[in-house]
Write an enzyme that holds these catalytic residues in place. Structure first.
Site, PDB file in Angstrom:
ATOM      1  N   HIS A  57       0.830  -1.224   0.000  1.00  0.00           N
ATOM      2  CA  HIS A  57       0.000   0.000   0.000  1.00  0.00           C
ATOM      3  C   HIS A  57       0.861   1.268   0.000  1.00  0.00           C
ATOM      4  O   HIS A  57       0.533   2.251   0.658  1.00  0.00           O
ATOM      5  CB  HIS A  57      -0.957   0.017   1.204  1.00  0.00           C
ATOM      6  CG  HIS A  57      -1.939  -1.106   1.220  1.00  0.00           C
ATOM      7  ND1 HIS A  57      -3.209  -1.010   0.700  1.00  0.00           N
ATOM      8  CD2 HIS A  57      -1.836  -2.366   1.700  1.00  0.00           C
ATOM      9  CE1 HIS A  57      -3.847  -2.154   0.863  1.00  0.00           C
ATOM     10  NE2 HIS A  57      -3.029  -3.011   1.462  1.00  0.00           N
ATOM     11  N   ASN A 130     -10.497  -3.115   1.960  1.00  0.00           N
ATOM     12  CA  ASN A 130     -10.064  -3.220   0.569  1.00  0.00           C
ATOM     13  C   ASN A 130     -11.263  -2.962  -0.339  1.00  0.00           C
ATOM     14  O   ASN A 130     -12.393  -2.829   0.141  1.00  0.00           O
ATOM     15  CB  ASN A 130      -9.515  -4.631   0.284  1.00  0.00           C
ATOM     16  CG  ASN A 130      -8.078  -4.801   0.747  1.00  0.00           C
ATOM     17  OD1 ASN A 130      -7.325  -3.838   0.850  1.00  0.00           O
ATOM     18  ND2 ASN A 130      -7.693  -6.037   1.019  1.00  0.00           N
TER      19      ASN A 130
HETATM   20  C1  HEM Z   1      -3.235 -11.507   5.708  1.00  0.00           C
HETATM   21  C2  HEM Z   1      -2.917 -10.669   6.615  1.00  0.00           C
HETATM   22  C3  HEM Z   1      -2.438  -9.266   6.358  1.00  0.00           C
HETATM   23  C4  HEM Z   1      -1.229  -8.781   6.711  1.00  0.00           C
HETATM   24  C5  HEM Z   1      -0.087  -9.541   7.408  1.00  0.00           C
HETATM   25  C6  HEM Z   1      -1.207  -7.371   6.321  1.00  0.00           C
HETATM   26  C7  HEM Z   1      -0.120  -6.524   6.494  1.00  0.00           C
HETATM   27  C8  HEM Z   1      -0.085  -5.192   6.166  1.00  0.00           C
HETATM   28  C9  HEM Z   1       1.056  -4.332   6.314  1.00  0.00           C
HETATM   29  C10 HEM Z   1       2.427  -4.746   6.833  1.00  0.00           C
HETATM   30  C11 HEM Z   1       0.697  -3.088   5.897  1.00  0.00           C
HETATM   31  C12 HEM Z   1       1.577  -1.844   5.807  1.00  0.00           C
HETATM   32  C13 HEM Z   1       1.494  -1.061   7.082  1.00  0.00           C
HETATM   33  C14 HEM Z   1       2.401   0.180   7.036  1.00  0.00           C
HETATM   34  O1  HEM Z   1       3.542   0.078   6.606  1.00  0.00           O
HETATM   35  O2  HEM Z   1       1.926   1.251   7.443  1.00  0.00           O
HETATM   36  C15 HEM Z   1      -0.698  -3.161   5.506  1.00  0.00           C
HETATM   37  C16 HEM Z   1      -1.418  -2.085   5.056  1.00  0.00           C
HETATM   38  C17 HEM Z   1      -2.757  -2.150   4.705  1.00  0.00           C
HETATM   39  N1  HEM Z   1      -3.565  -3.280   4.722  1.00  0.00           N
HETATM   40 FE1  HEM Z   1      -2.996  -5.161   5.222  1.00  0.00          FE
HETATM   41  N2  HEM Z   1      -2.401  -7.047   5.744  1.00  0.00           N
HETATM   42  C18 HEM Z   1      -3.188  -8.167   5.741  1.00  0.00           C
HETATM   43  C19 HEM Z   1      -4.478  -8.248   5.248  1.00  0.00           C
HETATM   44  C20 HEM Z   1      -5.266  -7.163   4.897  1.00  0.00           C
HETATM   45  C21 HEM Z   1      -6.689  -7.227   4.618  1.00  0.00           C
HETATM   46  C22 HEM Z   1      -7.541  -8.486   4.671  1.00  0.00           C
HETATM   47  C23 HEM Z   1      -7.090  -5.954   4.332  1.00  0.00           C
HETATM   48  C24 HEM Z   1      -8.458  -5.446   3.999  1.00  0.00           C
HETATM   49  C25 HEM Z   1      -9.526  -5.888   4.638  1.00  0.00           C
HETATM   50  C26 HEM Z   1      -5.912  -5.092   4.414  1.00  0.00           C
HETATM   51  C27 HEM Z   1      -5.912  -3.747   4.155  1.00  0.00           C
HETATM   52  C28 HEM Z   1      -4.813  -2.922   4.296  1.00  0.00           C
HETATM   53  C29 HEM Z   1      -4.830  -1.487   3.983  1.00  0.00           C
HETATM   54  C30 HEM Z   1      -6.021  -0.679   3.469  1.00  0.00           C
HETATM   55  C31 HEM Z   1      -3.550  -1.004   4.244  1.00  0.00           C
HETATM   56  C32 HEM Z   1      -3.073   0.432   4.053  1.00  0.00           C
HETATM   57  C33 HEM Z   1      -3.590   1.277   5.219  1.00  0.00           C
HETATM   58  C34 HEM Z   1      -3.431   2.756   4.979  1.00  0.00           C
HETATM   59  O3  HEM Z   1      -3.871   3.266   3.934  1.00  0.00           O
HETATM   60  O4  HEM Z   1      -2.880   3.461   5.846  1.00  0.00           O
HETATM   61  N3  HEM Z   1      -4.847  -5.862   4.750  1.00  0.00           N
HETATM   62  N4  HEM Z   1      -1.161  -4.449   5.676  1.00  0.00           N
END
Ligand code: HEM
Length: 305
Positions: A57, A130
């Protein structure tokens, strides 16, 4: 501590703190204490505030807005956010792509992040969603391997189609999300023309302390629109930040985008007897079928990008 304007000082999570300029000490001259959560939080924030690049992201756009309650859901929840019809809460939304690194285009084929922060009087509430109601896997331990298959190869530094298909073909539970990704939803026409989904099953607790399982869906009021493969491939070379520009220009013109937030609900009994595990993120149920449906609101007036 309450300042002259009677505003409460809070940390980044919205939790009230007594001071952000004085550390906790043992008496007037005593040593400072490592139990001081506010001091540790401030240092932790400082140590990390220059973000080199998010691993996922990395590319996105954000905007401030307002959440307005339009339907009464107090039978499900005692959260003050939803306490009465007409109640408004400030929000911040960030839309993002997932796999490409900083500097890349924001209109290539990929999932989109849809993260909303509600600044509620009970503290900040993050809905990290998402643009699809499902996900590639149900077990987070596979996420790191999956993302590595999506990022640039460590040797050549470009993305390999073969790495994705290798991972997907060896991980059969990804098929549902892969079909969404390779269909229209994988190439939305910018941030304004896509839905957002909390995806996970959350719970709401009402005044009687009864729990109901819930999913949150944010439906775009602009309508879902998509690019063809030919369109986004061509456009990303001409205008790599097409989605950012589209949102920015719409807001500048006063053409504020909005989404309507819906909830799907399920009782514990329904969850126990459902044909599959409702907590499995690789599956999804159409809103109109099987589940109760009610509608509260989300009318986001975006103030700035
Ligand atoms: C399978 C497990 C998941 C892991 C281990 C994971 C891990 C991560 C990590 C490491 C980040 C970056 C955080 C940062 O550097 O600030 C992130 C961001 C994000 N994740 Fe996940 N994620 C997972 C599943 C999901 C799911 C299922 C969704 C949606 C329902 C999701 C939506 C997001 C969004 C929208 C961001 C960006 C947030 C922002 O705009 O500040 N992720 N995720």
């Amino acid at each position: 501590m309450v300042d002259n304007n009677q505003k409460v000082l809070t940390n980044a999570a919205g939790i009230p703190v007594p001071s952000n300029t004085v550390s906790k000490s043992v008496g007037k001259q005593g040593p400072l204490l490592l139990e001081d959560y506010t001091l540790l939080k401030k240092m932790a924030h400082f140590n990390r505030e220059r973000i080199p690049e998010r691993v996922v992201h990395a590319i996105g756009s954000g905007a401030y807005g307002t959440f307005t309650v339009t339907d009464d859901i107090t039978r499900y929840t005692k959260a003050k956010l939803f306490s009465e019809v007409g109640k408004q809460t400030e929000i911040f939304a960030r839309f993002s792509t997932v796999a490409k690194s900083k500097g890349g285009s924001d209109i290539y084929r990929d999932l989109r992040g849809f993260a909303v922060k509600f600044y509620t009087e009970d503290g900040n509430w993050d809905m990290v969603g998402n643009n699809t109601p499902i996900f590639f896997m149900r077990d987070p331990i596979k996420f790191m391997d999956f993302i590595r298959s999506q990022k640039e190869h460590p040797k050549e530094h470009w993305r390999h189609d073969q790495m994705w298909w290798d991972f997907w073909s060896l991980t059969p539970e990804t098929i549902h999300q892969v079909l969404w990704l390779m269909g229209d939803r994988g190439a939305p026409m910018g941030w304004r023309h896509m839905n957002g989904y909390g995806s996970h099953t959350f719970s709401l607790i009402n005044e009687a302390n009864e729990r109901i399982w819930v999913k949150f869906h944010f439906k775009t009021d602009q309508g879902n629109k998509f690019f063809t493969d030919e369109q986004w491939r061509k456009l990303q070379g001409i205008e790599p930040r097409w989605a950012a520009k589209d949102l920015y220009n719409a807001i500048e013109e006063g053409n504020y985008p909005s989404w309507t937030m819906h909830i799907q609900t399920m009782t514990d009994e329904q969850a126990q007897n459902f044909k599959w595990n409702p907590f499995d993120l690789t599956k999804w149920v159409n809103v109109a079928k099987k589940l109760l449906k009610t509608k509260c609101s989300y009318s986001a007036t975006f103030l700035q990008n």
